[in-house]
Design a protein around this motif. Structure first.
Motif, PDB file in Angstrom:
ATOM      1  N   ASP A 154       0.838  -1.209   0.000  1.00  0.00           N
ATOM      2  CA  ASP A 154       0.000   0.000   0.000  1.00  0.00           C
ATOM      3  C   ASP A 154       0.865   1.248   0.000  1.00  0.00           C
ATOM      4  O   ASP A 154       1.939   1.285   0.618  1.00  0.00           O
ATOM      5  CB  ASP A 154      -0.910   0.015   1.225  1.00  0.00           C
ATOM      6  CG  ASP A 154      -2.066  -0.966   1.100  1.00  0.00           C
ATOM      7  OD1 ASP A 154      -2.091  -1.716   0.096  1.00  0.00           O
ATOM      8  OD2 ASP A 154      -2.923  -0.980   1.987  1.00  0.00           O
ATOM      9  N   SER A 155       0.394   2.266  -0.697  1.00  0.00           N
ATOM     10  CA  SER A 155       1.079   3.558  -0.693  1.00  0.00           C
ATOM     11  C   SER A 155       0.027   4.657  -0.563  1.00  0.00           C
ATOM     12  O   SER A 155      -1.178   4.400  -0.627  1.00  0.00           O
ATOM     13  CB  SER A 155       1.904   3.744  -1.973  1.00  0.00           C
ATOM     14  OG  SER A 155       1.061   3.752  -3.116  1.00  0.00           O
ATOM     15  N   VAL A 156       0.495   5.877  -0.374  1.00  0.00           N
ATOM     16  CA  VAL A 156      -0.386   7.044  -0.297  1.00  0.00           C
ATOM     17  C   VAL A 156       0.053   8.012  -1.375  1.00  0.00           C
ATOM     18  O   VAL A 156       1.253   8.287  -1.521  1.00  0.00           O
ATOM     19  CB  VAL A 156      -0.310   7.713   1.089  1.00  0.00           C
ATOM     20  CG1 VAL A 156      -1.168   8.974   1.126  1.00  0.00           C
ATOM     21  CG2 VAL A 156      -0.743   6.746   2.176  1.00  0.00           C
ATOM     22  N   SER A 157      -0.883   8.516  -2.158  1.00  0.00           N
ATOM     23  CA  SER A 157      -0.512   9.408  -3.257  1.00  0.00           C
ATOM     24  C   SER A 157      -1.427  10.629  -3.291  1.00  0.00           C
ATOM     25  O   SER A 157      -2.610  10.550  -2.943  1.00  0.00           O
ATOM     26  CB  SER A 157      -0.579   8.671  -4.599  1.00  0.00           C
ATOM     27  OG  SER A 157      -1.882   8.178  -4.831  1.00  0.00           O
ATOM     28  N   PHE A 158      -0.849  11.751  -3.708  1.00  0.00           N
ATOM     29  CA  PHE A 158      -1.581  13.004  -3.870  1.00  0.00           C
ATOM     30  C   PHE A 158      -1.630  13.353  -5.356  1.00  0.00           C
ATOM     31  O   PHE A 158      -0.612  13.699  -5.951  1.00  0.00           O
ATOM     32  CB  PHE A 158      -0.898  14.129  -3.089  1.00  0.00           C
ATOM     33  CG  PHE A 158      -0.986  13.967  -1.606  1.00  0.00           C
ATOM     34  CD1 PHE A 158      -2.094  14.420  -0.907  1.00  0.00           C
ATOM     35  CD2 PHE A 158       0.033  13.333  -0.904  1.00  0.00           C
ATOM     36  CE1 PHE A 158      -2.180  14.265   0.459  1.00  0.00           C
ATOM     37  CE2 PHE A 158      -0.042  13.165   0.468  1.00  0.00           C
ATOM     38  CZ  PHE A 158      -1.162  13.630   1.145  1.00  0.00           C
ATOM     39  N   HIS A 159      -2.804  13.237  -5.937  1.00  0.00           N
ATOM     40  CA  HIS A 159      -2.993  13.568  -7.341  1.00  0.00           C
ATOM     41  C   HIS A 159      -3.313  15.062  -7.461  1.00  0.00           C
ATOM     42  O   HIS A 159      -4.151  15.590  -6.736  1.00  0.00           O
ATOM     43  CB  HIS A 159      -4.130  12.732  -7.925  1.00  0.00           C
ATOM     44  CG  HIS A 159      -3.901  11.259  -7.784  1.00  0.00           C
ATOM     45  ND1 HIS A 159      -3.438  10.475  -8.816  1.00  0.00           N
ATOM     46  CD2 HIS A 159      -4.035  10.417  -6.718  1.00  0.00           C
ATOM     47  CE1 HIS A 159      -3.322   9.224  -8.397  1.00  0.00           C
ATOM     48  NE2 HIS A 159      -3.675   9.166  -7.134  1.00  0.00           N
ATOM     49  N   GLU A 160      -2.584  15.732  -8.368  1.00  0.00           N
ATOM     50  CA  GLU A 160      -2.720  17.185  -8.502  1.00  0.00           C
ATOM     51  C   GLU A 160      -2.614  17.835  -7.125  1.00  0.00           C
ATOM     52  O   GLU A 160      -3.495  18.549  -6.657  1.00  0.00           O
ATOM     53  CB  GLU A 160      -4.034  17.533  -9.208  1.00  0.00           C
ATOM     54  CG  GLU A 160      -4.102  16.972 -10.622  1.00  0.00           C
ATOM     55  CD  GLU A 160      -5.350  17.374 -11.380  1.00  0.00           C
ATOM     56  OE1 GLU A 160      -6.318  17.829 -10.728  1.00  0.00           O
ATOM     57  OE2 GLU A 160      -5.347  17.250 -12.619  1.00  0.00           O
ATOM     58  N   TYR A 161      -1.475  17.595  -6.510  1.00  0.00           N
ATOM     59  CA  TYR A 161      -1.247  17.954  -5.111  1.00  0.00           C
ATOM     60  C   TYR A 161      -1.436  19.441  -4.822  1.00  0.00           C
ATOM     61  O   TYR A 161      -1.778  19.817  -3.689  1.00  0.00           O
ATOM     62  CB  TYR A 161       0.164  17.543  -4.696  1.00  0.00           C
ATOM     63  CG  TYR A 161       1.261  18.292  -5.410  1.00  0.00           C
ATOM     64  CD1 TYR A 161       1.767  19.483  -4.922  1.00  0.00           C
ATOM     65  CD2 TYR A 161       1.800  17.798  -6.605  1.00  0.00           C
ATOM     66  CE1 TYR A 161       2.771  20.162  -5.574  1.00  0.00           C
ATOM     67  CE2 TYR A 161       2.799  18.471  -7.272  1.00  0.00           C
ATOM     68  CZ  TYR A 161       3.290  19.654  -6.759  1.00  0.00           C
ATOM     69  OH  TYR A 161       4.278  20.332  -7.428  1.00  0.00           O
ATOM     70  N   TRP A 162      -1.217  20.298  -5.809  1.00  0.00           N
ATOM     71  CA  TRP A 162      -1.315  21.743  -5.575  1.00  0.00           C
ATOM     72  C   TRP A 162      -2.715  22.176  -5.143  1.00  0.00           C
ATOM     73  O   TRP A 162      -2.873  23.244  -4.557  1.00  0.00           O
ATOM     74  CB  TRP A 162      -0.902  22.505  -6.830  1.00  0.00           C
ATOM     75  CG  TRP A 162      -1.623  22.030  -8.062  1.00  0.00           C
ATOM     76  CD1 TRP A 162      -2.829  22.439  -8.531  1.00  0.00           C
ATOM     77  CD2 TRP A 162      -1.164  21.017  -8.970  1.00  0.00           C
ATOM     78  NE1 TRP A 162      -3.164  21.766  -9.679  1.00  0.00           N
ATOM     79  CE2 TRP A 162      -2.156  20.892  -9.979  1.00  0.00           C
ATOM     80  CE3 TRP A 162      -0.018  20.230  -9.044  1.00  0.00           C
ATOM     81  CZ2 TRP A 162      -2.025  19.981 -11.038  1.00  0.00           C
ATOM     82  CZ3 TRP A 162       0.098  19.334 -10.096  1.00  0.00           C
ATOM     83  CH2 TRP A 162      -0.899  19.216 -11.071  1.00  0.00           C
ATOM     84  N   GLY A 163      -3.707  21.329  -5.403  1.00  0.00           N
ATOM     85  CA  GLY A 163      -5.056  21.661  -4.974  1.00  0.00           C
ATOM     86  C   GLY A 163      -5.497  20.912  -3.732  1.00  0.00           C
ATOM     87  O   GLY A 163      -6.651  21.042  -3.312  1.00  0.00           O
ATOM     88  N   GLN A 164      -4.574  20.155  -3.132  1.00  0.00           N
ATOM     89  CA  GLN A 164      -4.954  19.300  -2.012  1.00  0.00           C
ATOM     90  C   GLN A 164      -4.719  19.934  -0.642  1.00  0.00           C
ATOM     91  O   GLN A 164      -5.322  19.512   0.340  1.00  0.00           O
ATOM     92  CB  GLN A 164      -4.179  17.979  -2.078  1.00  0.00           C
ATOM     93  CG  GLN A 164      -4.420  17.184  -3.339  1.00  0.00           C
ATOM     94  CD  GLN A 164      -5.844  16.663  -3.442  1.00  0.00           C
ATOM     95  OE1 GLN A 164      -6.500  16.421  -2.441  1.00  0.00           O
ATOM     96  NE2 GLN A 164      -6.335  16.517  -4.660  1.00  0.00           N
ATOM     97  N   PHE A 165      -3.834  20.911  -0.561  1.00  0.00           N
ATOM     98  CA  PHE A 165      -3.473  21.500   0.720  1.00  0.00           C
ATOM     99  C   PHE A 165      -3.798  22.991   0.743  1.00  0.00           C
ATOM    100  O   PHE A 165      -3.696  23.691  -0.264  1.00  0.00           O
ATOM    101  CB  PHE A 165      -1.973  21.334   0.995  1.00  0.00           C
ATOM    102  CG  PHE A 165      -1.564  19.938   1.335  1.00  0.00           C
ATOM    103  CD1 PHE A 165      -1.434  19.541   2.650  1.00  0.00           C
ATOM    104  CD2 PHE A 165      -1.300  19.017   0.330  1.00  0.00           C
ATOM    105  CE1 PHE A 165      -1.044  18.254   2.966  1.00  0.00           C
ATOM    106  CE2 PHE A 165      -0.917  17.729   0.638  1.00  0.00           C
ATOM    107  CZ  PHE A 165      -0.787  17.349   1.960  1.00  0.00           C
ATOM    108  N   ALA A 166      -4.146  23.485   1.922  1.00  0.00           N
ATOM    109  CA  ALA A 166      -4.298  24.922   2.125  1.00  0.00           C
ATOM    110  C   ALA A 166      -2.911  25.565   2.205  1.00  0.00           C
ATOM    111  O   ALA A 166      -1.892  24.886   2.319  1.00  0.00           O
ATOM    112  CB  ALA A 166      -5.088  25.185   3.398  1.00  0.00           C
ATOM    113  N   GLU A 167      -2.856  26.874   2.143  1.00  0.00           N
ATOM    114  CA  GLU A 167      -1.579  27.576   2.159  1.00  0.00           C
ATOM    115  C   GLU A 167      -0.762  27.270   3.409  1.00  0.00           C
ATOM    116  O   GLU A 167       0.462  27.239   3.368  1.00  0.00           O
ATOM    117  CB  GLU A 167      -1.811  29.091   2.056  1.00  0.00           C
ATOM    118  CG  GLU A 167      -2.194  29.557   0.659  1.00  0.00           C
ATOM    119  CD  GLU A 167      -1.104  29.279  -0.365  1.00  0.00           C
ATOM    120  OE1 GLU A 167       0.081  29.457  -0.011  1.00  0.00           O
ATOM    121  OE2 GLU A 167      -1.421  28.886  -1.497  1.00  0.00           O
ATOM    122  N   ASP A 168      -1.441  27.070   4.533  1.00  0.00           N
ATOM    123  CA  ASP A 168      -0.718  26.797   5.771  1.00  0.00           C
ATOM    124  C   ASP A 168      -0.363  25.326   5.932  1.00  0.00           C
ATOM    125  O   ASP A 168       0.155  24.903   6.961  1.00  0.00           O
ATOM    126  CB  ASP A 168      -1.526  27.272   6.981  1.00  0.00           C
ATOM    127  CG  ASP A 168      -2.857  26.538   7.129  1.00  0.00           C
ATOM    128  OD1 ASP A 168      -3.166  25.684   6.274  1.00  0.00           O
ATOM    129  OD2 ASP A 168      -3.582  26.834   8.092  1.00  0.00           O
TER     130      ASP A 168
END
Length: 204
Positions: free
Chosen positions: A148-162
């Motif tokens: 198992d792994s963890v992935s962020f697709h189009e990561y720039w939209g996944q996190f808030a600025e902080d």
């Protein structure tokens, strides 16, 4: 799978490696998020964040039989002392960063018979092509990649600025727990195996 080993007396030491050294990189934010998740769900883990940008490993490899550079020797005890690894990597041109390959290649025994998990980020692929290449490399080094792994697709939209999580993500939270359960169980099991092998070698 759940971690069944009692780690209260001997916590599992997990090195979290930030694989990108690029200016403006997103890796430290992903690593920070992951370590927070790990600390909350698996407080019995001893987490050590290794930032390759700070390690400053040289690109020119030493000849066989020659001493390793000081920066390589400085990092070696942290890798050797780890029971398991989590590699945080972006995807560059369908693979992983050159700085990460350089770091992996400087070491050998430090990886052996230890589990490796992956947290990736990228565009549509979420960095999964980088993970596939990393699995092959670590298998060659006799490490044990976690399924198992963890992935962020189009990561720039996944996190808030902080760096905080901007919206509910139950599926990814479950994926993190599953990854950590597998890593904990495999890390404890392989640590026991390494201890047995070392004892056998002494008796021999």
């Amino acid at each position: 799978m759940t971690g069944t080993a009692d780690l209260s007396a001997h916590p599992l030491r997990v090195a979290v490696i930030i694989g990108s050294t690029r200016d403006g990189r997103f890796g430290p934010r992903v690593a920070s998020w992951f370590t927070e998740q790990a600390a909350d769900s698996h407080p019995d883990l001893d987490l050590d964040v290794i930032d390759l940008a700070e390690a400053d490993l040289p690109l020119t490899m030493s000849g066989f039989g020659r001493p390793r550079p000081a920066a390589v020797e400085d990092l070696a005890p942290r890798l050797a002392g780890a029971d398991a690894f989590v590699v945080v990597t972006p995807e560059y041109n369908h693979s992983f960063p050159a700085a990460l390959k350089n770091a992996v290649d400087w070491y050998s025994a430090e990886w052996r018979n230890k589990p490796v998990a992956f947290v990736s980020y990228g565009g549509l692929s979420g960095g999964l092509r980088a993970v596939q290449h990393l699995r092959q490399v670590f298998i060659e080094l006799q490490a044990v990649p976690i399924r198992d792994s963890v992935s962020f697709h189009e990561y720039w939209g996944q996190f808030a600025e902080d760096g905080s999580w901007p919206r509910p993500a139950e599926a990814r939270d479950r994926a993190v727990r599953s990854l950590l359960d597998q890593l904990t169980w495999m890390g404890a099991t392989l640590r026991g195996g390494r201890t047995t092998l070392a004892a056998s070698a002494v008796r021999a």
